[in-house]
Design a protein around this motif. Structure first.
Motif, mmCIF file in Angstrom:
data_model
loop_
_atom_site.group_PDB
_atom_site.id
_atom_site.type_symbol
_atom_site.label_atom_id
_atom_site.label_comp_id
_atom_site.label_asym_id
_atom_site.label_seq_id
_atom_site.Cartn_x
_atom_site.Cartn_y
_atom_site.Cartn_z
ATOM 1 N N GLU A 91 0.813 -1.164 0.002
ATOM 2 C CA GLU A 91 -0.078 0.081 -0.002
ATOM 3 C C GLU A 91 0.768 1.355 0.095
ATOM 4 O O GLU A 91 0.342 2.352 -0.461
ATOM 5 C CB GLU A 91 -1.057 -0.026 1.140
ATOM 6 N N ASP A 92 2.310 1.313 0.159
ATOM 7 C CA ASP A 92 3.172 2.177 0.034
ATOM 8 C C ASP A 92 3.443 2.678 -1.364
ATOM 9 O O ASP A 92 4.058 3.813 -1.609
ATOM 10 C CB ASP A 92 4.349 2.081 0.833
ATOM 11 N N SER A 93 3.164 1.676 -2.287
ATOM 12 C CA SER A 93 3.094 1.903 -3.872
ATOM 13 C C SER A 93 2.625 3.198 -4.122
ATOM 14 O O SER A 93 1.695 3.647 -3.869
ATOM 15 C CB SER A 93 2.807 0.813 -4.700
ATOM 16 N N GLY A 94 3.358 3.717 -5.228
ATOM 17 C CA GLY A 94 2.838 4.994 -5.688
ATOM 18 C C GLY A 94 4.019 5.986 -6.459
ATOM 19 O O GLY A 94 5.088 5.610 -6.483
ATOM 20 N N LEU A 95 3.720 7.037 -6.958
ATOM 21 C CA LEU A 95 4.549 8.153 -7.343
ATOM 22 C C LEU A 95 4.568 8.738 -6.228
ATOM 23 O O LEU A 95 3.696 9.403 -5.524
ATOM 24 C CB LEU A 95 3.897 8.858 -8.435
ATOM 25 N N TYR A 96 5.983 9.123 -5.935
ATOM 26 C CA TYR A 96 6.405 9.943 -4.886
ATOM 27 C C TYR A 96 6.996 11.330 -5.387
ATOM 28 O O TYR A 96 7.697 11.398 -6.240
ATOM 29 C CB TYR A 96 7.302 9.394 -3.831
ATOM 30 N N TYR A 97 6.578 12.420 -5.020
ATOM 31 C CA TYR A 97 6.732 13.750 -5.169
ATOM 32 C C TYR A 97 7.270 14.401 -4.115
ATOM 33 O O TYR A 97 6.816 14.410 -2.860
ATOM 34 C CB TYR A 97 5.843 14.591 -5.754
ATOM 35 N N CYS A 98 8.535 15.108 -4.025
ATOM 36 C CA CYS A 98 8.954 16.121 -3.037
ATOM 37 C C CYS A 98 8.378 17.520 -3.700
ATOM 38 O O CYS A 98 8.408 17.822 -4.772
ATOM 39 C CB CYS A 98 10.425 16.169 -2.744
ATOM 40 N N ALA A 99 7.953 18.364 -2.790
ATOM 41 C CA ALA A 99 7.497 19.694 -2.983
ATOM 42 C C ALA A 99 7.902 20.523 -1.828
ATOM 43 O O ALA A 99 8.286 20.128 -0.739
ATOM 44 C CB ALA A 99 5.947 19.873 -3.173
ATOM 45 N N ALA A 100 8.308 21.919 -2.388
ATOM 46 C CA ALA A 100 8.787 22.946 -1.327
ATOM 47 C C ALA A 100 7.747 24.001 -1.696
ATOM 48 O O ALA A 100 7.321 24.653 -2.482
ATOM 49 C CB ALA A 100 10.087 23.202 -1.682
ATOM 50 N N SER A 101 7.870 25.029 -0.389
ATOM 51 C CA SER A 101 7.280 25.941 -0.219
ATOM 52 C C SER A 101 7.743 27.220 0.959
ATOM 53 O O SER A 101 8.158 26.599 1.838
ATOM 54 C CB SER A 101 5.647 26.001 0.213
ATOM 55 N N GLU A 102 7.955 28.178 0.645
ATOM 56 C CA GLU A 102 8.581 29.314 1.312
ATOM 57 C C GLU A 102 7.565 29.694 2.356
ATOM 58 O O GLU A 102 7.764 30.301 3.357
ATOM 59 C CB GLU A 102 9.042 30.660 0.850
ATOM 60 N N THR A 103 6.134 29.687 2.014
ATOM 61 C CA THR A 103 5.270 30.185 2.670
ATOM 62 C C THR A 103 4.311 29.181 3.854
ATOM 63 O O THR A 103 3.590 29.632 4.600
ATOM 64 C CB THR A 103 3.994 30.932 1.686
#
Length: 128
Positions: A91-103
């Motif tokens: 169930e951990d399978s999938g597409l993983y994305y890192c994302a960033a935000s200053e706010t």
């Protein structure tokens, strides 16, 4: 403009570990909150699987489904964030994305819409 380059991922068996990397250029990861999102196979939404705050923010967050198994860390010298994933399950399978935000200043379950900077995504597949 922060640019994020992901690496890692792949196919593993249930119970094994993987580490994902998210390297930043064009800015310091110290100044941004970084979230790892997962998009399940066939799913449209992206769920938060970890959040680490910027140096001016607070908190660290993991949802109950991964808490105790996933660990996010930062290497400031390499301007890189890692997601160590242990005891992986199908169930951990999938597409993983890192994302960033200053706010984003407080970690928690966040909406993808809050993050202007994204890695290209990496596939994680866990077989049973």
């Amino acid at each position: 403009q922060v640019q994020l380059l992901q690496s890692g991922g792949g196919l593993v068996q249930s119970g094994e570990s993987l580490t994902l990397s998210c390297a930043a250029s064009g800015g310091s990861l110290d100044d941004v909150a970084v979230v790892w999102f997962r998009q399940a196979p066939g799913g449209k939404g992206r769920d938060t699987v970890s959040c680490t705050a910027s140096r001016t923010g607070t908190g660290e967050y993991y949802p109950p489904s991964v808490k105790g198994r996933f660990i996010a860390s930062r290497n400031n010298a390499k301007n890189t964030v890692y997601l160590q994933m242990n005891s992986l399950q199908p169930e951990d399978s999938g597409l993983y994305y890192c994302a960033a935000s200053e706010t984003v200043l407080v970690c928690g379950p966040r909406s993808p819409h809050e993050f202007p900077y994204w890695g290209q995504g990496t596939q994680v597949t866990v077989s049973s």
